[in-house]
Scaffold this motif. Structure first.
Motif, mmCIF file in Angstrom:
data_model
loop_
_atom_site.group_PDB
_atom_site.id
_atom_site.type_symbol
_atom_site.label_atom_id
_atom_site.label_comp_id
_atom_site.label_asym_id
_atom_site.label_seq_id
_atom_site.Cartn_x
_atom_site.Cartn_y
_atom_site.Cartn_z
ATOM 1 N N ILE A 167 3.599 46.708 4.211
ATOM 2 C CA ILE A 167 2.799 45.491 4.240
ATOM 3 C C ILE A 167 2.592 45.026 2.798
ATOM 4 O O ILE A 167 2.104 45.790 1.950
ATOM 5 C CB ILE A 167 1.439 45.729 4.912
ATOM 6 N N ILE A 169 0.720 42.505 0.100
ATOM 7 C CA ILE A 169 -0.592 41.845 0.001
ATOM 8 C C ILE A 169 -0.595 40.941 -1.225
ATOM 9 O O ILE A 169 -0.364 41.397 -2.348
ATOM 10 C CB ILE A 169 -1.725 42.875 -0.109
ATOM 11 N N LEU A 183 -7.925 48.169 5.290
ATOM 12 C CA LEU A 183 -6.991 48.022 6.415
ATOM 13 C C LEU A 183 -7.004 49.292 7.241
ATOM 14 O O LEU A 183 -7.096 50.405 6.699
ATOM 15 C CB LEU A 183 -5.575 47.748 5.922
ATOM 16 N N TYR A 240 -8.869 44.528 9.540
ATOM 17 C CA TYR A 240 -9.255 44.478 8.127
ATOM 18 C C TYR A 240 -10.761 44.187 7.977
ATOM 19 O O TYR A 240 -11.440 43.731 8.891
ATOM 20 C CB TYR A 240 -8.456 43.403 7.393
ATOM 21 N N LEU A 263 -1.297 38.641 4.106
ATOM 22 C CA LEU A 263 -0.600 39.896 4.423
ATOM 23 C C LEU A 263 0.803 39.551 4.943
ATOM 24 O O LEU A 263 0.964 38.700 5.817
ATOM 25 C CB LEU A 263 -1.359 40.686 5.484
#
Length: 565
Positions: A167, A169, A183, A240, A263
């Motif tokens: 992921i 960010i 998260l 989140y 994200l």
């Protein structure tokens, strides 16, 4: 040979001496001539002719990859069989690829209201562990589960083991505090510990901007689920919370601040996927060329109706690391030069591919199909087979879920096509010669001779044999027989198997003159013609041949001498 004749003369004289009389009584005038006819025998020649001398299939097949001619015994007898073998490993990695192109997940929040921190500090409030969070601490985290796009119709994923991906960010949040995003996911678990994923990542600093962050999910297992109640769609569970650390700037007067964070699910490379494939198909096809039957060496002796493959046997061995059941519908057919197509198997005939029971194991299966290839009335020049592999979710034991290795899935397939060969042969011809001949040289003493020929015929076919006498230049000047000698073929059973070799003994009377002709030959050429034996109705049945079958001939001469003294 001269010594043999002289020995006979000496022996005759010795025998006469045994009946001697006194010299006084010996009267030469009373002696009379005596004639004896001793028989002397000598081996003339011996030879062996094998099937490979007539038709050397090994050389014909030398350039045909995967094809060989072997001998096989099915319990009823030995016979020749064409065997076409092919081994392939098929890449079946198209079930699941890299999950890519997911929509970015933007977190759009209302402005976060932060109190005047400086007032709180002056009021004596300890802010060392005080924070502002959204959603508030103690409240369930915000659900931002990501939909996994449909790979193709009928294919769905229940869970994954990841080798790479994660992921990303990106944040453009500007605040005078250290800001974190927390998260968590119940569906993402560490493979080694089994613990659900949870992590706090800083997205803003009171001292300046931060670089982009990324979360590495390699080594994690991902379970997908319908986390937001949208029917059959599957989601990557992700939640989140935004947390502002107030102690990171004790002089801030607070205010309302915007939080801008995105994200991005980076491409997930999957080591192992559990799920369903619907009815995926992996195409497999091949062609066996029988062009060598058009070879002049063969076609001169085997007509289009003179060869039969009896019962064609098709064997398939499979090995796979795919945990999904599959089957093969063998669409095998022959094709002639004129386009005549003959199917070997019924549409309902299937071959089962046994799946791997567990990841890391190999599922194996052996399948055999037999067809009556006698239906092939015209000799084909090609055999085509399509062995498409049909995967089906219905073909596995529900006690363990179906699985696939997206980047290392394979099915190894060994196919063996057996074509038992029977044939009708017409005028199959072979010639050879020998110069190693033994004779009685003293023709003046030869009264007559007898040629003894012993023939052992292992072929299920009759022989026409003659011997041609040639001089030192190779010119033929006579034959041993006025017409070819016919030797019947070995008896066969109803399947064309040879029951036992046939043995024949032939005697030929030779005059002194004919023997002299034979003696003058520098070489003898053997001409053998092979024809499939006929049954009682004069029909020529299909017969089986042994690869090492042969006809053996042994010739000797018995000479009657004429000695007078």
């Amino acid at each position: 040979m001269t010594k043999l004749v002289r020995f006979a003369l000496v022996a005759a004289c010795v025998m006469m001496c045994w009946s001697c009389v006194d010299e006084e009584d010996f009267d030469f005038d009373r002696l009379s001539q005596t004639t004896v006819n001793p028989a002397l025998g000598v081996r003339l020649f011996e030879t062996e002719v094998k099937l490979s001398d007539f038709l050397n299939f090994d050389s014909l097949l030398a350039d045909v990859e995967g094809m060989e001619l072997i001998s096989r015994n099915d319990g009823n007898g030995e016979y020749l069989e064409f065997v076409y073998t092919r081994s392939d490993t098929f890449d079946v990695n198209d079930f699941v690829g890299i999950i890519d192109g997911m929509s970015d997940v933007s977190i759009e929040l209302p402005a976060i209201s932060v109190p005047d921190v400086s007032d709180l500090v002056s009021s004596g409030v300890d802010l060392s562990d005080v924070s502002v969070a959204y959603p508030a601490l103690g409240v369930e985290m915000e659900d931002i589960s990501v939909e996994i796009p449909e790979i193709e119709e009928g294919v769905s994923i229940d869970s994954l083991l990841l080798s790479s991906g994660g992921i990303g960010i990106q944040s453009s949040t500007v605040m005078p505090f250290d800001v974190y995003i927390e998260l968590s996911s119940s569906g993402i678990k560490d493979i080694s510990t089994g613990m659900p994923y949870t992590q706090r990542i800083q997205i803003c600093s009171s001292t300046g901007t931060l670089p982009s962050n990324s979360i590495d999910l390699s080594g994690y297992a991902v379970s997908l689920k319908d986390s937001v109640g949208q029917g059959d769609k599957t989601f990557l569970d992700l939640r989140y919370r935004i947390v502002v650390d107030l102690s990171s700037n004790l002089s801030s007067t607070g205010g309302d601040f915007a939080v801008n964070t995105i994200l991005n699910i980076m491409p997930l490379r999957i080591d192992l996927a559990y799920g369903k494939v619907g009815n995926a198909v992996v195409p497999v096809s091949d062609t066996i060329s029988l062009d060598y039957f058009d070879n002049e060496e063969v076609s001169n002796f085997i007509s289009s109706g003179g060869i039969d493959f009896q019962k064609l046997t098709f064997e398939v061995e499979t090995a796979t690391n795919v945990g999904i059941g599959a089957y093969i519908v063998p669409n095998v057919y022959s094709l002639t030069a004129n386009g005549i197509r003959t199917a070997f198997f019924a549409p309902t005939d299937t071959l089962r591919v046994t799946r791997a029971a567990r990841p890391g194991e190999i599922g194996t299966a052996n399948n055999i199909l037999t067809t009556d290839a006698a239906a092939i009335e015209v000799l084909p020049n090609k055999i085509h087979y399509n062995l498409d592999i049909h995967f089906s979710d219905r073909l596995y034991d529900q006690s363990y879920p179906a699985f696939v290795f997206p980047f290392s899935s394979f099915i190894a397939m060994n196919t063996r096509t057996r074509l038992p060969l029977t044939a009708k042969l017409t005028d199959l011809h072979y010639e050879t010669e020998t110069s190693s001949l033994n004779f009685l040289e003293e023709n003046d003493y030869i009264k007559s001779a007898e040629l003894n020929l012993t023939v052992e015929n292992e072929f299920p076919a009759s022989l026409e044999v003659n011997f041609y006498l040639a001089d030192s230049n190779g010119n033929i000047f006579d034959t041993l027989f006025a017409k070819p000698l016919v030797i019947e073929g070995s008896p066969v059973d109803s399947d064309g198997n040879v029951l036992r070799p046939r043995q024949d003994k032939v005697k030929l009377e030779l005059t002194a003159e004919k023997y002299e002709v034979l003696r003058q030959a520098a070489t003898v050429k053997f001409a053998i013609r092979l024809n499939t034996s006929s049954d009682s109705g004069s029909n020529h049945p299909y017969v089986r041949f042994k690869k090492d079958a042969a006809v053996r001939m042994n010739a000797s001469v018995k000479a009657i001498t004429n000695l007078t003294f």
